[in-house]
Design an enzyme around this catalytic site. Structure first.
Site, mmCIF file in Angstrom:
data_model
loop_
_atom_site.group_PDB
_atom_site.id
_atom_site.type_symbol
_atom_site.label_atom_id
_atom_site.label_comp_id
_atom_site.label_asym_id
_atom_site.label_seq_id
_atom_site.Cartn_x
_atom_site.Cartn_y
_atom_site.Cartn_z
ATOM 1 N N TYR A 255 54.460 -27.396 -25.632
ATOM 2 C CA TYR A 255 54.728 -26.066 -24.811
ATOM 3 C C TYR A 255 55.749 -25.091 -25.632
ATOM 4 O O TYR A 255 55.805 -23.938 -25.373
ATOM 5 C CB TYR A 255 55.411 -26.319 -23.411
ATOM 6 N N GLU B 5 52.107 -33.319 -15.541
ATOM 7 C CA GLU B 5 51.484 -34.119 -16.407
ATOM 8 C C GLU B 5 52.237 -35.510 -16.618
ATOM 9 O O GLU B 5 51.506 -36.699 -16.802
ATOM 10 C CB GLU B 5 51.326 -33.515 -17.702
#
Ligand SMILES: Cc1cc2nc3c(=O)[nH]c(=O)nc-3n(C[C@H](O)[C@H](O)[C@H](O)COP(=O)(O)OP(=O)(O)OC[C@H]3O[C@@H](n4cnc5c(N)ncnc54)[C@H](O)[C@@H]3O)c2cc1C
Ligand code: HEM
Length: 394
Positions: free
Chosen positions: A98, A140
């Site tokens: 990310y 996740e």
């Protein structure tokens, strides 16, 4: 929740970012792949980059997320985030990635909008990004923690390749090592990673057609213009080993209401899984199956779906064919057959039913519009897109 400082800045800049986000995400992917070409090996689909479907899905998700933060400050767009998280988890996306996406996304935003991106505006959008990213990272993590293993790609051997209608093949897989197998739930999919002729691996998703559990069986419709389905059909042979992810997806059928399973073409695969699951249990609620095919012979899971429907006992099946004149042949036993496009007005939709849709986007949009016009609450309509989902964010 967005901070008080960021809220007015996001409200003021959302119109311009919303208008430019499509161009920004396209430029973002250019920058990302220039710096990290390895992400094109076994992670991002080059077809989705070429067609623009993935930049469009990313753009729509960011615009939807920011709009939601402004309009519904106390909630998050959970359905959209769950869809992305399941897809990400099926690809093994890790939290540290990310930071990489942030870097190139914000470079692309600055390059596109220039001076309009003041330090305050950049800080406000950074907050939006990390609200979204951290929510996805947590979802996740939770999905990974439910797996029986921490391996993203396990080797599975193809033990059978069987025709499913005239355009699709069913692949039966068996574990090729001792990685513990995560039980699937009905309606889930796996990602499959396949080497291509130029050495790069490409990933595609396939719905499991099993009722859930430890078996791995999926059906791939051949797309002659596609990259991976022709390889699955022509190159991957019985005995070969392919890489397969754990099962993901949250399309499991509700148990508290009548169900209407609506599909077109290869969109029948998750419905086959759900029907097979339902057929093995006492029938609590009626199930209505609505399926559309161009030609009867391409219906991939005709025998299985009709068999599960009759075993369930409370299932009715309606079929539409668009490319044939249905009056030229009899309806398959246990079905009502019609010529032309599917119309919900031709069937009885039980009150309080939950609708599950899978098929081409235009088909799902038309059916969804019709369902809403007939009084079905949007929250009771679930859908599965066989590609990057920009509709979920619309
Ligand atoms: C959750 C989920 C479940 C799925 N389940 C199934 C299933 O059960 N069965 C099944 O068959 N499929 C399923 N799919 C779809 C599957 O993952 C693949 O997308 C499908 O097999 C096609 O892959 P491909 O590599 O052959 O085609 P791709 O290479 O992905 O190409 C797809 C299409 O994009 C077009 N395209 C490529 N480049 C461009 C361009 N520049 N401009 C415009 N268009 C372009 C191609 O012409 C082709 O028609 C599922 C997808 C998802 C996300
Ligand atoms: C906040 C950050 C992110 C957002 C908003 C986001 C959004 C999305 C969306 C909307 C999709 C399409 C989902 C679908 O199929 O419907 C997607 C797919 C995907 N994402 Fe992300 N994502 C983010 C971060 C990441 C990161 C960090 C990675 C890892 C490098 C990543 C890799 C992927 C891949 C590989 C796909 C599938 C693409 C394809 O099919 O080609 N994403 N993402």
């Amino acid at each position: 929740m967005l901070s008080q400082q960021s809220r007015p800045l996001i409200a003021a800049t959302l119109p311009v970012i919303g208008e430019r986000i499509g161009a920004i995400t396209t430029d973002f992917y250019r920058r990302l792949f220039a710096a990290h070409p390895e992400l094109l090996d076994g992670l991002f689909s080059r077809s989705h980059q070429r067609s623009g479907a993935q930049p469009q899905a990313l753009a729509a998700s960011i615009a939807t997320f920011a709009t939601h933060l402004l309009n519904h400050p106390d909630t998050l767009p959970e359905h959209m985030l769950a869809r992305i998280a399941h897809k990400h988890a099926s690809l093994g996306i890790a939290p540290e990635q990310y930071d990489v996406v942030y870097k190139y996304l914000f470079e692309a935003i600055a390059a596109d909008l220039g001076d309009a991106v003041t330090p305050e505006v950049a800080a406000a959008w950074t907050e939006v990004y990390w609200l979204m990213a951290n929510t996805l990272i947590n979802l996740e993590k939770s999905l990974y923690s439910r797996q029986a293993n921490d391996t993203h790609w396990a080797p599975w051997r193809v033990v059978a390749k069987t025709p499913a209608g005239s355009a699709a093949l069913t692949f039966d897989l068996a574990p090729a090592d001792d990685t513990p197998v995560t039980p699937a739930t009905p309606g889930q999919f796996v990602s499959v990673r396949i080497p291509t002729a130029d050495g790069l691996r490409q990933v595609r998703q396939y719905a499991l057609i099993t009722p859930g559990g430890l078996e791995r069986r999926f059906t791939s419709k051949r797309d002659d213009a596609g990259e991976i389905s022709p390889l699955l059909h022509d190159t991957v042979q019985v005995g070969d080993v392919i890489e397969v992810s754990n099962p993901y997806g949250d399309a499991a059928p509700a148990t508290d209401a009548p169900l209407v399973l609506i599909s077109a073409g290869i969109g029948c695969t998750p419905m086959t899984s759900m029907l097979s699951h339902l057929a093995a249990r006492p029938a609590a609620h009626p199930v209505t199956v609505l399926h559309s095919e161009r030609h009867l012979e391409t219906w991939a899971h005709r025998e299985q779906m009709l068999d599960y429907a009759s075993r369930h006992g409370k299932t009715t099946v309606h079929l539409w064919v668009t490319g044939d004149d249905a009056s030229a042949f009899g309806a398959p036993a246990g079905t009502t057959l019609r010529t032309g496009r599917m119309s919900l007005a031709e069937v009885q939709i039980p009150a309080n039913a939950r609708l599950y849709l899978c098929g081409p986007l235009s088909f799902m949009q038309q059916v969804r519009d019709e369902a809403i016009a007939l009084g079905v609450a949007p929250a009771r309509i679930h859908h599965e897109v066989f590609g990057p989902d920009a509709w979920v964010a619309a």
